[in-house]
Each structure stands twice: as C-alpha cells, then as structure tokens.
Design a protein around this motif. Structure first.
Motif, PDB file in Angstrom:
ATOM      1  N   THR A 190       0.665  -1.267   0.141  1.00 33.96           N
ATOM      2  CA  THR A 190       0.087   0.036   0.119  1.00 33.96           C
ATOM      3  C   THR A 190       0.847   1.227   0.079  1.00 33.96           C
ATOM      4  O   THR A 190       1.633   1.448   1.018  1.00 33.96           O
ATOM      5  CB  THR A 190      -0.971   0.075   1.182  1.00 33.96           C
ATOM      6  N   LEU A 191       0.627   1.940  -1.053  1.00 33.66           N
ATOM      7  CA  LEU A 191       1.452   3.306  -1.092  1.00 33.66           C
ATOM      8  C   LEU A 191       0.371   4.330  -0.613  1.00 33.66           C
ATOM      9  O   LEU A 191      -0.508   4.513  -1.473  1.00 33.66           O
ATOM     10  CB  LEU A 191       2.344   3.529  -2.614  1.00 33.66           C
ATOM     11  N   GLY A 192       0.718   5.252   0.372  1.00 38.52           N
ATOM     12  CA  GLY A 192      -0.062   6.391   0.636  1.00 38.52           C
ATOM     13  C   GLY A 192       0.427   7.667  -0.298  1.00 38.52           C
ATOM     14  O   GLY A 192       1.729   7.744  -0.146  1.00 38.52           O
ATOM     15  N   LEU A 193      -0.497   8.267  -0.535  1.00 39.51           N
ATOM     16  CA  LEU A 193       0.052   9.440  -1.228  1.00 39.51           C
ATOM     17  C   LEU A 193      -0.954  10.764  -0.712  1.00 39.51           C
ATOM     18  O   LEU A 193      -1.921  10.646  -0.480  1.00 39.51           O
ATOM     19  CB  LEU A 193      -0.678   9.381  -2.668  1.00 39.51           C
ATOM     20  N   VAL A 194      -0.059  11.551   0.016  1.00 39.80           N
ATOM     21  CA  VAL A 194      -0.780  12.685   0.891  1.00 39.80           C
ATOM     22  C   VAL A 194      -0.270  13.872   0.506  1.00 39.80           C
ATOM     23  O   VAL A 194       0.966  14.241  -0.002  1.00 39.80           O
ATOM     24  CB  VAL A 194      -0.334  12.393   2.010  1.00 39.80           C
ATOM     25  N   GLY A 195      -0.923  14.977   0.636  1.00 45.99           N
ATOM     26  CA  GLY A 195      -0.855  16.402   0.264  1.00 45.99           C
ATOM     27  C   GLY A 195      -2.298  17.146   0.457  1.00 45.99           C
ATOM     28  O   GLY A 195      -3.299  16.518   0.550  1.00 45.99           O
ATOM     29  N   GLU A 196      -2.094  18.382   0.428  1.00 47.96           N
ATOM     30  CA  GLU A 196      -3.274  19.298   0.778  1.00 47.96           C
ATOM     31  C   GLU A 196      -4.035  19.124  -0.577  1.00 47.96           C
ATOM     32  O   GLU A 196      -3.644  18.694  -1.755  1.00 47.96           O
ATOM     33  CB  GLU A 196      -2.765  20.731   0.687  1.00 47.96           C
ATOM     34  N   SER A 197      -5.234  19.578  -0.616  1.00 51.66           N
ATOM     35  CA  SER A 197      -6.229  19.430  -1.829  1.00 51.66           C
ATOM     36  C   SER A 197      -5.684  20.486  -2.985  1.00 51.66           C
ATOM     37  O   SER A 197      -5.170  21.626  -2.543  1.00 51.66           O
ATOM     38  CB  SER A 197      -7.794  19.866  -1.261  1.00 51.66           C
ATOM     39  N   ARG A 214       4.221   2.624   2.569  1.00 53.86           N
ATOM     40  CA  ARG A 214       4.968   3.570   2.217  1.00 53.86           C
ATOM     41  C   ARG A 214       4.428   4.666   2.256  1.00 53.86           C
ATOM     42  O   ARG A 214       3.053   4.653   1.714  1.00 53.86           O
ATOM     43  CB  ARG A 214       5.987   3.432   0.987  1.00 53.86           C
ATOM     44  N   VAL A 215       4.798   5.875   2.247  1.00 51.77           N
ATOM     45  CA  VAL A 215       4.102   7.186   1.908  1.00 51.77           C
ATOM     46  C   VAL A 215       5.051   8.091   0.988  1.00 51.77           C
ATOM     47  O   VAL A 215       6.103   8.283   1.151  1.00 51.77           O
ATOM     48  CB  VAL A 215       4.026   8.085   3.391  1.00 51.77           C
ATOM     49  N   ALA A 216       4.052   8.676   0.221  1.00 46.47           N
ATOM     50  CA  ALA A 216       4.695   9.617  -0.769  1.00 46.47           C
ATOM     51  C   ALA A 216       3.913  11.108  -0.370  1.00 46.47           C
ATOM     52  O   ALA A 216       2.837  11.065  -0.669  1.00 46.47           O
ATOM     53  CB  ALA A 216       4.663   9.255  -2.340  1.00 46.47           C
ATOM     54  N   VAL A 217       4.724  12.192  -0.234  1.00 43.81           N
ATOM     55  CA  VAL A 217       4.301  13.161   0.085  1.00 43.81           C
ATOM     56  C   VAL A 217       3.934  14.299  -1.233  1.00 43.81           C
ATOM     57  O   VAL A 217       5.197  14.304  -1.797  1.00 43.81           O
ATOM     58  CB  VAL A 217       4.897  14.125   1.229  1.00 43.81           C
ATOM     59  N   MET A 218       3.240  14.794  -1.562  1.00 46.48           N
ATOM     60  CA  MET A 218       2.843  15.784  -2.896  1.00 46.48           C
ATOM     61  C   MET A 218       2.728  17.095  -2.287  1.00 46.48           C
ATOM     62  O   MET A 218       2.132  17.347  -1.463  1.00 46.48           O
ATOM     63  CB  MET A 218       1.810  14.955  -3.690  1.00 46.48           C
ATOM     64  N   LEU A 275       2.160  20.753  -4.691  1.00 43.81           N
ATOM     65  CA  LEU A 275       2.048  21.297  -5.820  1.00 43.81           C
ATOM     66  C   LEU A 275       2.682  20.785  -7.395  1.00 43.81           C
ATOM     67  O   LEU A 275       3.519  21.157  -7.765  1.00 43.81           O
ATOM     68  CB  LEU A 275       2.716  22.589  -5.906  1.00 43.81           C
ATOM     69  N   GLY A 276       2.009  19.336  -7.419  1.00 46.13           N
ATOM     70  CA  GLY A 276       2.303  18.818  -8.402  1.00 46.13           C
ATOM     71  C   GLY A 276       3.473  17.682  -8.471  1.00 46.13           C
ATOM     72  O   GLY A 276       3.833  17.096  -9.524  1.00 46.13           O
ATOM     73  N   LYS A 277       4.216  17.986  -7.320  1.00 46.29           N
ATOM     74  CA  LYS A 277       5.503  17.061  -7.394  1.00 46.29           C
ATOM     75  C   LYS A 277       5.598  16.451  -6.017  1.00 46.29           C
ATOM     76  O   LYS A 277       4.969  16.510  -5.044  1.00 46.29           O
ATOM     77  CB  LYS A 277       6.731  18.035  -7.158  1.00 46.29           C
ATOM     78  N   ILE A 278       6.617  15.218  -6.113  1.00 46.60           N
ATOM     79  CA  ILE A 278       6.377  14.356  -4.907  1.00 46.60           C
ATOM     80  C   ILE A 278       7.779  15.110  -4.138  1.00 46.60           C
ATOM     81  O   ILE A 278       8.897  15.358  -4.763  1.00 46.60           O
ATOM     82  CB  ILE A 278       6.850  12.913  -5.130  1.00 46.60           C
ATOM     83  N   VAL A 279       7.694  15.400  -2.921  1.00 43.36           N
ATOM     84  CA  VAL A 279       8.780  16.131  -2.067  1.00 43.36           C
ATOM     85  C   VAL A 279       9.288  15.027  -1.127  1.00 43.36           C
ATOM     86  O   VAL A 279      10.377  15.249  -0.823  1.00 43.36           O
ATOM     87  CB  VAL A 279       8.034  17.294  -1.424  1.00 43.36           C
ATOM     88  N   GLU A 280       8.644  13.797  -0.814  1.00 40.28           N
ATOM     89  CA  GLU A 280       9.448  13.034   0.250  1.00 40.28           C
ATOM     90  C   GLU A 280       8.718  11.637  -0.134  1.00 40.28           C
ATOM     91  O   GLU A 280       7.521  11.386  -0.190  1.00 40.28           O
ATOM     92  CB  GLU A 280       9.353  13.385   1.546  1.00 40.28           C
ATOM     93  N   VAL A 281       9.539  10.530   0.038  1.00 41.46           N
ATOM     94  CA  VAL A 281       8.887   9.083  -0.093  1.00 41.46           C
ATOM     95  C   VAL A 281       9.777   8.492   0.942  1.00 41.46           C
ATOM     96  O   VAL A 281      10.979   8.653   0.999  1.00 41.46           O
ATOM     97  CB  VAL A 281       9.327   8.600  -1.358  1.00 41.46           C
ATOM     98  N   LEU A 282       8.965   7.689   2.025  1.00 40.39           N
ATOM     99  CA  LEU A 282       9.495   6.806   3.042  1.00 40.39           C
ATOM    100  C   LEU A 282       8.570   5.998   3.684  1.00 40.39           C
ATOM    101  O   LEU A 282       7.368   6.078   3.446  1.00 40.39           O
ATOM    102  CB  LEU A 282      10.417   7.899   4.166  1.00 40.39           C
ATOM    103  N   LYS A 283       9.222   4.989   4.386  1.00 41.13           N
ATOM    104  CA  LYS A 283       8.241   4.117   5.003  1.00 41.13           C
ATOM    105  C   LYS A 283       7.540   4.456   6.187  1.00 41.13           C
ATOM    106  O   LYS A 283       7.884   5.579   6.710  1.00 41.13           O
ATOM    107  CB  LYS A 283       9.119   2.989   5.701  1.00 41.13           C
TER     108      LYS A 283
END
Ligand code: SF4
Ligand code: MG
Length: 330
Positions: A42-49, A223-227, A229-237
């Motif tokens: 499961t990859l979580g993609l998080v960020g503001e609307s 794992r989490v990918a933090v988004m 403004l259109g880009k991924i800024v960090e990925v980690l467990k």
C-alpha cells in the motif's frame, strides 16, 4: 515483485483562449512524477487539496490521458494500450471514490451496482453473478439481504462498503482509493480502513491510497509519498514517518496530527502557513519556499530534485531536509 512503475508522469491544463492571468499558457497538475509500487504493497499519497493527487490517480487508472511520461502496470505500458487491452486493464485495476453519492447510481439496486462489472465483462452465468454478489456483500460486512435495496437506504460507511464490493467484483490486483474515508465520521473511518486492511490480506491486493489526512495515510500505508503542488517531495516507509521524515513540508503535516515529534517543539514553529500557492503560478525554485521556515536564497532560485538520502527514503530539498542540517539535535 514490481506491480507499478510511474515514470516522469505529466499532466497540464491549458486555458481556452491563450494565457492564464499569470502569463503562463498551461498549468501543471502533475509535474514529472515518478514512483514504483510492489505487489501487495500500500502506497499512501498525501498532500493538501489541489496538489494534484486525484489527477495522478486518474492518470494511473487511465481515466485521463497524460501529457508525458509512462505508467507501466504488470509489465505493460498502459499509456499505449488499445481499446480492447484497456478493457482488460479495467479488470485488474479498480478505483474507489470519495463521493459515494455520485459514484453509486441511485436508480440501481445494490445487487445491480455490485454485479455491473460482472455483467459488463460477462463473468459467469446470471445465477453465478448473483451468487458472487451475495458473497461480495458478506466479504465487505453487509447483509446479503441488502442486495435488493437502493444506495440512499444506506449510511455513508455502508455506501462505501458497496463501492468496495463493486471494486472487488473482478478480483483486481490494484485498487486506487481516492479519499475513500474523507466524507466519513472518524469512528466509521476506522472501520473502513480496517476492512481495507483485511481485504488486502485476504486477496493479496495492492492499494494506491490517496488522502489529505496524514493520520489516515500512516495507518493504512506501507510507504508514504508526500505531494506538494504537482510534485513528490518525500517518500519513506510509514513506520519511519515520526522519526525519519525530514522534508519541511512533511514535518508541517506531521505537526498538524497528534504524532509527537520533538524536533517540532523547539526552534522554528512548523505550521504550514496560509493557503497553498496558486498552482497556475507556482513559486520559482523550491515550490515550498514561501511557506518554509528554513528557506534560503538558493531555495528561491533552484528547484530541488527528489534524491535518495538512504535506502527507501527520498527527499526533494536542497538541504536534504532539516534533520540532516542538524536541526533535530540541538
Ligand atoms: Fe525549504 Fe529550501 Fe528545502 Fe525547499 S529546498 S524545503 S525551501 S529548505
Ligand atoms: Mg481530490
């Protein structure tokens, strides 16, 4: 084993007649995004609307066409599939949506809604389809007697269970979950998240799970990918979030949920100030610089790239995030 590879994916929107007020003629909703997913991950993609998460989900599911980049799913580039191959893809990749009012047809019974994919793909006889619907209802914790009722007769949590049953009908490998619990009460959220976890185990599913809520994301994801403004800024467990996250934006998101991180209590207060900048006119350099307490001159000029800081951990910050600058130690 690798299930999904997203490579430099891009989507932009143009104005109808020329330029945006900023002078730009296109706005990047998804701006050069790359990531991979393993089977049963499961990859979580998080960020503001407005950061492009849902657009990214729609590109991966090929509900929208990308303007650049590739999506390799189970070894195939899905940006180049024929209509027929695309149909096959629909069996293997399903989407669960946030809004069950618009995603479940109010004029169809629960049985027709869940059975629709089976009917569309001619899976089994009518009788077998009916039996499969009953089985799916039980799988998601609903009563088989619910089959003859209509979506409006159910609560929000139950409607999301119906959406999940429909998504599972064709036994997909990947389920893209776009804010599936965001409209639900917190106690109901936990029930649905636990159901999703159970189903993942039972059926060997993989989820691309999208949410603006870091608490939800860290609970459900490997794992989490933090988004931003259109880009991924960090990925980690996920399990490293509280201790290892180091991009200032990730830390700001962490500070907003009840996860205690001592780095946030001293020195500069890390609260994401104000609204995110206008995606039509993103700031030059690091897009986070107007809101970043650690921004320096270089941040205003040069855009940082996403790079590995250690195995399984990538960060897009000129200073590799704040931990590496010694902010955590003193
Ligand atoms: Fe902050 Fe600069 Fe890092 Fe961007 S590159 S997150 S502005 S320190
Ligand atoms: Mg969205």
């Amino acid at each position: 084993m690798r299930l999904l590879e997203v490579d430099d994916l891009e989507k932009y929107y143009r104005t109808r007649g020329g330029l945006f007020s900023s002078g730009r003629e296109k706005v990047h909703a998804v701006d050069g995004i790359s990531f991979t997913m393993d089977r049963e991950e499961t990859l979580g993609l998080v960020g503001e609307s407005g950061c492009g998460k849902s657009t990214l989900a729609r590109l991966v599911a090929r509900l929208e066409e990308p303007d650049g980049g590739r999506v390799i799913f189970a070894g195939k580039d899905i940006t180049e599939l024929s209509e027929k191959e695309l149909q096959e893809l629909r069996c293997e990749m399903q989407v669960i949506f946030q809004d069950t009012y618009s995603s479940l047809n109010p004029r169809l019974t629960v049985s027709s809604i869940i059975g629709e994919p089976l009917a569309n793909f001619h899976v089994g006889t009518r009788k077998e389809q009916k039996e499969r619907v009953q089985e799916l209802l039980e799988t998601v914790g609903l009563n088989p007697e619910h089959a003859t009722r209509y979506p409006h007769e159910f609560s929000g949590g139950q409607r999301q269970r119906i959406g999940i049953a429909r998504a599972l009908a064709l036994r997909p490998k990947l389920v893209i979950c776009d804010e599936p619990v965001s409209n639900l009460d917190v106690s109901i959220q936990a029930q649905i998240l636990n159901l999703l976890k159970k189903l993942k185990q039972e059926f060997g599913l993989s989820y691309l799970f999208i949410s603006h809520d870091l608490a939800v994301i860290s609970y459900i994801s490997d794992r989490v990918a933090v988004m931003y403004l259109g880009k991924i800024v960090e990925v980690l467990k996920s399990r490293d979030l509280a201790t290892e996250a180091c991009h200032p934006y990730t830390l700001a998101l962490l500070a907003a949920v009840p996860v205690s991180d001592p780095r946030l209590r001293e020195g500069k207060e890390l609260i994401v100030k104000g609204e995110p900048p206008d995606p039509v006119n993103p700031p030059a350099g690091c897009r986070f610089h107007p809101r970043c307490p650690w921004a320096e001159e270089k941040c205003r000029r040069e855009e940082p790239v996403l790079k590995s800081v250690k195995a399984g951990h990538q960060v897009a910050c000129h200073f590799e995030g704040i931990t590496m600058r010694g902010c955590g130690s003193g």
